[in-house]
Design an enzyme around this catalytic site. Structure first.
Site, PDB file in Angstrom:
ATOM      1  N   ARG A 140      69.195 -31.281   2.159  1.00 18.27           N
ATOM      2  CA  ARG A 140      69.383 -31.703   3.477  1.00 18.27           C
ATOM      3  C   ARG A 140      69.852 -30.454   4.409  1.00 18.27           C
ATOM      4  NH1 ARG A 140      70.437 -36.024   0.536  1.00 18.27           N
ATOM      5  NH2 ARG A 140      68.936 -37.795   0.480  1.00 18.27           N
ATOM      6  N   LYS A 165      74.143 -37.331   0.447  1.00 18.34           N
ATOM      7  CA  LYS A 165      73.851 -38.731   1.029  1.00 18.34           C
ATOM      8  C   LYS A 165      74.314 -39.851   0.104  1.00 18.34           C
ATOM      9  CE  LYS A 165      70.412 -41.398   3.918  1.00 18.34           C
ATOM     10  NZ  LYS A 165      69.114 -41.317   4.308  1.00 18.34           N
ATOM     11  N   HIS A 277      64.453 -30.504   8.396  1.00 22.99           N
ATOM     12  CA  HIS A 277      64.308 -31.420   7.603  1.00 22.99           C
ATOM     13  C   HIS A 277      62.947 -31.505   6.899  1.00 22.99           C
ATOM     14  CE1 HIS A 277      66.113 -34.930   5.229  1.00 22.99           C
ATOM     15  NE2 HIS A 277      64.951 -35.579   5.440  1.00 22.99           N
ATOM     16  N   ARG A 280      62.549 -29.899   3.720  1.00 25.07           N
ATOM     17  CA  ARG A 280      62.806 -30.590   2.545  1.00 25.07           C
ATOM     18  C   ARG A 280      61.553 -31.511   2.239  1.00 25.07           C
ATOM     19  NH1 ARG A 280      66.967 -33.633  -0.158  1.00 25.07           N
ATOM     20  NH2 ARG A 280      66.309 -35.975  -0.152  1.00 25.07           N
ATOM     21  N   HIS A 303      67.095 -38.905  -4.655  1.00 24.37           N
ATOM     22  CA  HIS A 303      66.826 -40.255  -4.274  1.00 24.37           C
ATOM     23  C   HIS A 303      67.398 -41.424  -5.382  1.00 24.37           C
ATOM     24  CE1 HIS A 303      63.230 -38.597  -1.939  1.00 24.37           C
ATOM     25  NE2 HIS A 303      64.385 -38.618  -1.144  1.00 24.37           N
ATOM     26  N   TYR A 312      55.974 -38.792  -1.091  1.00 27.64           N
ATOM     27  CA  TYR A 312      55.350 -37.620  -0.871  1.00 27.64           C
ATOM     28  C   TYR A 312      53.824 -37.633  -1.667  1.00 27.64           C
ATOM     29  CZ  TYR A 312      59.901 -36.358   0.832  1.00 27.64           C
ATOM     30  OH  TYR A 312      61.155 -36.396   1.436  1.00 27.64           O
TER      31      TYR A 312
END
Length: 330
Positions: A140, A165, A277, A280, A303, A312
């Site tokens: 990110r 995150k 972003h 990414r 994730h 994706y």
């Protein structure tokens, strides 16, 4: 006569509470801003004197009149929830019952490899290196900007992402093509850091009171930003040891990278909404297209759930879910 100082104002209490619990500076700014907006919306009434009707009116105003995104409304609700429960120590069950806006499921914007190439060719300087890094690692934008010297492992060809995150650490790949440019960047940064130290500065912000535990770590080379700001500024967070506001060299601002990406996309003629972003998203998509396992991509992206990474996979089919249109069969 009692000469004790007056109690701190509400927003000051909110900021101090967030800092003692190690919330990020961005969360601190966002929560304080929402609390201020809430108070101004109700003509500067104190939140302690308001209740469910006022909170619902404010959230409704955001959704109906301001037409903010669902994520924005939910952030406002989270800020008010924190203000009442944690700062004012008021348990308000009605606040939990306020309807939370449902965030719509959107497919990410993804650039093709040729579009990524054109975008990066139209960039230069530090923003160019940052965007090469974002596309090459899947980080990110803030993860890339908060990268410290000690977290680049040239020999192992990997980068350690600290406090990503969800406050999680992870390891991602260091592209071979970025080893030489990153080493050159570090040479420039080291010269700048040594200049700051000679001028009596050079102390970088350290998280979680590490500056108290290791008094000289904030001036040491390994803890410096890989992408420092060209100018010094006063840190809004007081020094962990002295409580003073210090002049530091922060990292490059996200807005400068976002602006550079928008300008490059316009010059490259890319007819898509492009932001840092998006690089990414493109990193993840292109890895899946190259045949890499989705679990590997999940780990590189950080994730928590593979279902997040599954978004994706929509690009792995050709056309609308891989079907042959009847028009093409005529």
């Amino acid at each position: 006569m009692d000469a004790s100082p007056p109690p701190p104002k509400l927003l000051t209490r909110l900021r101090e509470h967030l800092r003692t619990r190690h919330y990020s500076i961005r969360t601190e700014e966002a929560y304080a801003d929402w609390a201020k907006r809430f108070i101004l919306f109700h003509h500067k009434r104190h939140p302690q004197d308001m209740g469910a009707a006022e909170v619902e009116a404010f959230l409704t105003h955001l959704a109906v009149e301001r037409q903010v995104a669902a994520s924005t409304q939910n952030q406002a609700k989270a800020a008010l929830l924190y203000l009442y429960k944690q700062v004012l120590n008021i348990e308000l069950p009605w606040l939990d019952e306020v309807v939370q806006a449902k965030t719509p499921q959107r497919l990410p914007v993804v650039l093709t490899p040729s579009e990524v190439r054109e975008l990066l060719l139209h960039m230069e300087g530090t923003p160019s290196l940052i965007c090469h890094l974002l596309y090459g690692t899947g980080m990110r934008v803030l993860e890339g900007l908060r990268l410290r010297v000690k977290d680049i492992e040239f020999e192992r060809r990997e980068i350690v992402v600290r406090e990503g995150k969800g406050n999680k650490d992870r390891v991602t790949v260091l592209p071979e093509n970025l080893i030489t440019p990153l080493k050159a960047q570090l040479q420039k940064v080291r010269a700048l850091h040594e200049k700051d130290v000679l001028a009596g500065f050079g102390r970088v912000y350290l998280p979680h009171a590490l500056a108290v535990k290791y008094p000289e770590a904030d001036r040491s080379w390994p803890w410096q930003w890989v992408f420092p700001s060209p100018v010094r500024s006063q840190d809004p967070r007081p020094d962990a040891r002295t409580g003073e506001l210090l002049e530091r060299r922060h990292h490059v601002l996200p807005t400068s990278v976002q602006r550079a990406v928008r300008d490059a996309a316009r010059r490259a003629g890319i007819a898509k909404p492009v932001s840092p972003h998006v690089l990414r998203h493109s990193f993840a998509t292109h890895l899946l297209q190259a045949g890499y396992d989705i679990r590997t991509v999940q780990e590189l992206l950080g994730h928590a759930d593979v279902s997040t990474t599954m978004i994706y996979t929509h690009v792995l089919n050709k056309g609308g879910r891989g079907i042959l249109s009847p028009l093409d069969a005529l």
